[in-house]
Design a protein around this motif. Structure first.
Motif, PDB file in Angstrom:
ATOM      1  N   MET A   1     -17.312   0.355   7.840  1.00 57.49           N
ATOM      2  CA  MET A   1     -15.953  -0.108   7.530  1.00 57.49           C
ATOM      3  C   MET A   1     -15.740  -0.100   6.015  1.00 57.49           C
ATOM      4  O   MET A   1     -16.589  -0.578   5.263  1.00 57.49           O
ATOM      5  CB  MET A   1     -15.758  -1.519   8.078  1.00 57.49           C
ATOM      6  N   THR A   2     -14.622   0.462   5.579  1.00 54.48           N
ATOM      7  CA  THR A   2     -14.311   0.476   4.153  1.00 54.48           C
ATOM      8  C   THR A   2     -13.060  -0.362   3.878  1.00 54.48           C
ATOM      9  O   THR A   2     -12.178  -0.485   4.734  1.00 54.48           O
ATOM     10  CB  THR A   2     -14.040   1.901   3.651  1.00 54.48           C
ATOM     11  N   VAL A   3     -12.999  -0.934   2.687  1.00 52.44           N
ATOM     12  CA  VAL A   3     -11.819  -1.683   2.251  1.00 52.44           C
ATOM     13  C   VAL A   3     -10.910  -0.703   1.521  1.00 52.44           C
ATOM     14  O   VAL A   3     -11.325  -0.066   0.544  1.00 52.44           O
ATOM     15  CB  VAL A   3     -12.224  -2.849   1.329  1.00 52.44           C
ATOM     16  N   LYS A   4      -9.673  -0.571   1.994  1.00 53.59           N
ATOM     17  CA  LYS A   4      -8.779   0.475   1.499  1.00 53.59           C
ATOM     18  C   LYS A   4      -8.586   0.413  -0.012  1.00 53.59           C
ATOM     19  O   LYS A   4      -8.698   1.437  -0.697  1.00 53.59           O
ATOM     20  CB  LYS A   4      -7.418   0.381   2.194  1.00 53.59           C
ATOM     21  N   SER A   5      -8.333  -0.757  -0.559  1.00 51.82           N
ATOM     22  CA  SER A   5      -8.058  -0.842  -1.999  1.00 51.82           C
ATOM     23  C   SER A   5      -9.302  -0.501  -2.817  1.00 51.82           C
ATOM     24  O   SER A   5      -9.222   0.177  -3.844  1.00 51.82           O
ATOM     25  CB  SER A   5      -7.547  -2.236  -2.366  1.00 51.82           C
ATOM     26  N   ALA A   6     -10.470  -0.976  -2.353  1.00 52.79           N
ATOM     27  CA  ALA A   6     -11.712  -0.653  -3.065  1.00 52.79           C
ATOM     28  C   ALA A   6     -11.987   0.843  -3.008  1.00 52.79           C
ATOM     29  O   ALA A   6     -12.413   1.455  -3.991  1.00 52.79           O
ATOM     30  CB  ALA A   6     -12.878  -1.428  -2.451  1.00 52.79           C
ATOM     31  N   ASP A   7     -11.727   1.429  -1.852  1.00 54.08           N
ATOM     32  CA  ASP A   7     -11.932   2.866  -1.680  1.00 54.08           C
ATOM     33  C   ASP A   7     -11.024   3.644  -2.636  1.00 54.08           C
ATOM     34  O   ASP A   7     -11.443   4.643  -3.236  1.00 54.08           O
ATOM     35  CB  ASP A   7     -11.627   3.246  -0.228  1.00 54.08           C
ATOM     36  N   ARG A   8      -9.811   3.181  -2.808  1.00 55.42           N
ATOM     37  CA  ARG A   8      -8.862   3.861  -3.706  1.00 55.42           C
ATOM     38  C   ARG A   8      -9.300   3.744  -5.160  1.00 55.42           C
ATOM     39  O   ARG A   8      -9.176   4.706  -5.932  1.00 55.42           O
ATOM     40  CB  ARG A   8      -7.456   3.281  -3.513  1.00 55.42           C
ATOM     41  N   VAL A   9      -9.800   2.579  -5.534  1.00 53.97           N
ATOM     42  CA  VAL A   9     -10.287   2.391  -6.908  1.00 53.97           C
ATOM     43  C   VAL A   9     -11.426   3.359  -7.203  1.00 53.97           C
ATOM     44  O   VAL A   9     -11.458   4.013  -8.251  1.00 53.97           O
ATOM     45  CB  VAL A   9     -10.747   0.927  -7.132  1.00 53.97           C
ATOM     46  N   ASP A  30      -0.564  12.102  -6.604  1.00 52.86           N
ATOM     47  CA  ASP A  30      -0.452  13.377  -5.875  1.00 52.86           C
ATOM     48  C   ASP A  30      -1.823  13.912  -5.486  1.00 52.86           C
ATOM     49  O   ASP A  30      -2.031  14.366  -4.356  1.00 52.86           O
ATOM     50  CB  ASP A  30       0.286  14.416  -6.718  1.00 52.86           C
ATOM     51  N   ARG A  31      -2.759  13.888  -6.412  1.00 49.60           N
ATOM     52  CA  ARG A  31      -4.091  14.448  -6.135  1.00 49.60           C
ATOM     53  C   ARG A  31      -4.839  13.653  -5.072  1.00 49.60           C
ATOM     54  O   ARG A  31      -5.649  14.201  -4.333  1.00 49.60           O
ATOM     55  CB  ARG A  31      -4.918  14.507  -7.427  1.00 49.60           C
ATOM     56  N   LEU A  32      -4.572  12.350  -4.996  1.00 50.14           N
ATOM     57  CA  LEU A  32      -5.268  11.506  -4.025  1.00 50.14           C
ATOM     58  C   LEU A  32      -4.414  11.203  -2.795  1.00 50.14           C
ATOM     59  O   LEU A  32      -4.843  10.459  -1.904  1.00 50.14           O
ATOM     60  CB  LEU A  32      -5.704  10.197  -4.686  1.00 50.14           C
ATOM     61  N   SER A  33      -3.192  11.789  -2.772  1.00 47.41           N
ATOM     62  CA  SER A  33      -2.260  11.572  -1.645  1.00 47.41           C
ATOM     63  C   SER A  33      -2.007  10.078  -1.425  1.00 47.41           C
ATOM     64  O   SER A  33      -2.094   9.561  -0.306  1.00 47.41           O
ATOM     65  CB  SER A  33      -2.812  12.210  -0.358  1.00 47.41           C
ATOM     66  N   LEU A  34      -1.678   9.393  -2.520  1.00 47.53           N
ATOM     67  CA  LEU A  34      -1.402   7.967  -2.462  1.00 47.53           C
ATOM     68  C   LEU A  34       0.047   7.692  -2.857  1.00 47.53           C
ATOM     69  O   LEU A  34       0.628   8.446  -3.649  1.00 47.53           O
ATOM     70  CB  LEU A  34      -2.321   7.207  -3.433  1.00 47.53           C
ATOM     71  N   PRO A  35       0.653   6.609  -2.356  1.00 47.00           N
ATOM     72  CA  PRO A  35       1.998   6.244  -2.810  1.00 47.00           C
ATOM     73  C   PRO A  35       1.970   5.786  -4.261  1.00 47.00           C
ATOM     74  O   PRO A  35       1.041   5.084  -4.678  1.00 47.00           O
ATOM     75  CB  PRO A  35       2.383   5.089  -1.871  1.00 47.00           C
ATOM     76  N   GLN A  36       2.981   6.198  -5.024  1.00 46.05           N
ATOM     77  CA  GLN A  36       2.983   5.883  -6.461  1.00 46.05           C
ATOM     78  C   GLN A  36       3.062   4.381  -6.727  1.00 46.05           C
ATOM     79  O   GLN A  36       2.459   3.893  -7.684  1.00 46.05           O
ATOM     80  CB  GLN A  36       4.151   6.594  -7.151  1.00 46.05           C
ATOM     81  N   SER A  37       3.790   3.660  -5.883  1.00 42.60           N
ATOM     82  CA  SER A  37       3.984   2.228  -6.150  1.00 42.60           C
ATOM     83  C   SER A  37       2.660   1.467  -6.098  1.00 42.60           C
ATOM     84  O   SER A  37       2.321   0.725  -7.033  1.00 42.60           O
ATOM     85  CB  SER A  37       4.966   1.631  -5.139  1.00 42.60           C
ATOM     86  N   SER A  38       1.887   1.655  -5.043  1.00 41.26           N
ATOM     87  CA  SER A  38       0.616   0.937  -4.942  1.00 41.26           C
ATOM     88  C   SER A  38      -0.398   1.480  -5.944  1.00 41.26           C
ATOM     89  O   SER A  38      -1.231   0.731  -6.473  1.00 41.26           O
ATOM     90  CB  SER A  38       0.060   1.025  -3.516  1.00 41.26           C
ATOM     91  N   THR A  39      -0.334   2.777  -6.231  1.00 42.06           N
ATOM     92  CA  THR A  39      -1.240   3.366  -7.220  1.00 42.06           C
ATOM     93  C   THR A  39      -0.985   2.768  -8.591  1.00 42.06           C
ATOM     94  O   THR A  39      -1.920   2.481  -9.347  1.00 42.06           O
ATOM     95  CB  THR A  39      -1.060   4.895  -7.286  1.00 42.06           C
ATOM     96  N   PHE A  40       0.282   2.560  -8.927  1.00 44.20           N
ATOM     97  CA  PHE A  40       0.631   1.970 -10.227  1.00 44.20           C
ATOM     98  C   PHE A  40       0.007   0.591 -10.381  1.00 44.20           C
ATOM     99  O   PHE A  40      -0.557   0.255 -11.428  1.00 44.20           O
ATOM    100  CB  PHE A  40       2.148   1.869 -10.377  1.00 44.20           C
TER     101      PHE A  40
END
Length: 247
Positions: A1-9, A30-40
């Protein structure tokens, strides 16, 4: 099981290590296929904690906090900690610069450097990554790793010429690696940096796996005439470090 936010970091850090000039918010998203709002929000938090820094062009780069963490990680590597007194003794015995490296993602990473008073001009520094096919340390890995591992690495890398001595033909390199395996050490004859001659040997762990490589490097006009003397000291040091780590 992975934690989504930790995985994104982790994915952001992995991405930015390939772009030292930095990437914009949009490019990262764009490169990570993530929404800009949460990425910001992730980037903002990472910047506040100094894991990232922001340039005047609003691009995000790896930040100063990672240097501290990376240095501490190197200190916790058993082979690095155990090797330090042996590396220093080797430097004093041969009076040339001594390096140690580990392998990461088909490249070598310098984890130790012991300078001699007769300094050598080289771009190699602790934490720097370099190619396997044209460096003494890298060729030590290619020569002494299992054949299947070596072939897998060579199938994934390109071999551009870096100096006029760089071997760019894989068959020629394989022939050289066989000879290095027979000798027990590898040689970089001005293949990565002009005038630099390097001799390198493998280090093994308790399981008999190659975990690191140690090298002596210096100007060719100093090292080459003393090669047999330096090789003797180098192999003795590699053996001592291997035994110290359980081999």
């Amino acid at each position: 099981m992975t934690v989504k936010s930790a995985d994104r970091v982790i994915n952001i850090l992995d991405l930015l290590k390939e772009f030292p000039e930095g990437l914009t918010l949009k490019e990262i998203a764009d490169r990570l296929s993530l929404p800009q709002s949460s990425t910001f929000h992730l980037l903002q938090t990472m910047e506040m904690r100094q894991f990232l820094s922001v340039t005047e062009r609003k691009t995000y780069k790896l930040g100063p906090k990672l240097i501290q963490i990376g240095t501490r990680a190197l200190e916790t590597l058993d082979v690095n900690a155990e090797a330090q007194p042996y590396l220093r003794q080797l430097m004093e015995n041969v009076e040339e610069t001594v390096f140690m490296a580990v392998m990461l993602e088909n490249e070598l990473v310098y984890v130790a450097k012991v300078d001699n008073y007769r300094s050598v001009r080289t771009s190699a520094q602790i934490g720097m990554r370099k190619p396997m096919y044209c460096t003494g340390l890298g060729k030590a890995f290619l020569a002494f790793l299992p054949e299947q591992v070596k072939n897998n690495i060579l199938s994934q890398i390109e071999m551009p010429a870096i100096t006029k001595n760089t071997i760019t033909d894989q068959d020629a390199l394989n022939e050289q690696l066989l000879e290095f395996r027979r000798l027990g050490y590898s040689i970089d004859d001005e293949e990565n940096e002009g005038s630099l001659y390097c001799l390198a040997a493998p280090i093994y762990n308790a399981a008999g796996e190659m975990t690191a490589a140690v090298s002596v490097a210096g100007p060719k006009n100093r090292v080459y005439p003393r090669q047999s003397e330096i090789v003797k000291e180098l192999l003795s040091t590699a053996k001592a470090i291997s035994e110290r780590t359980g081999f």
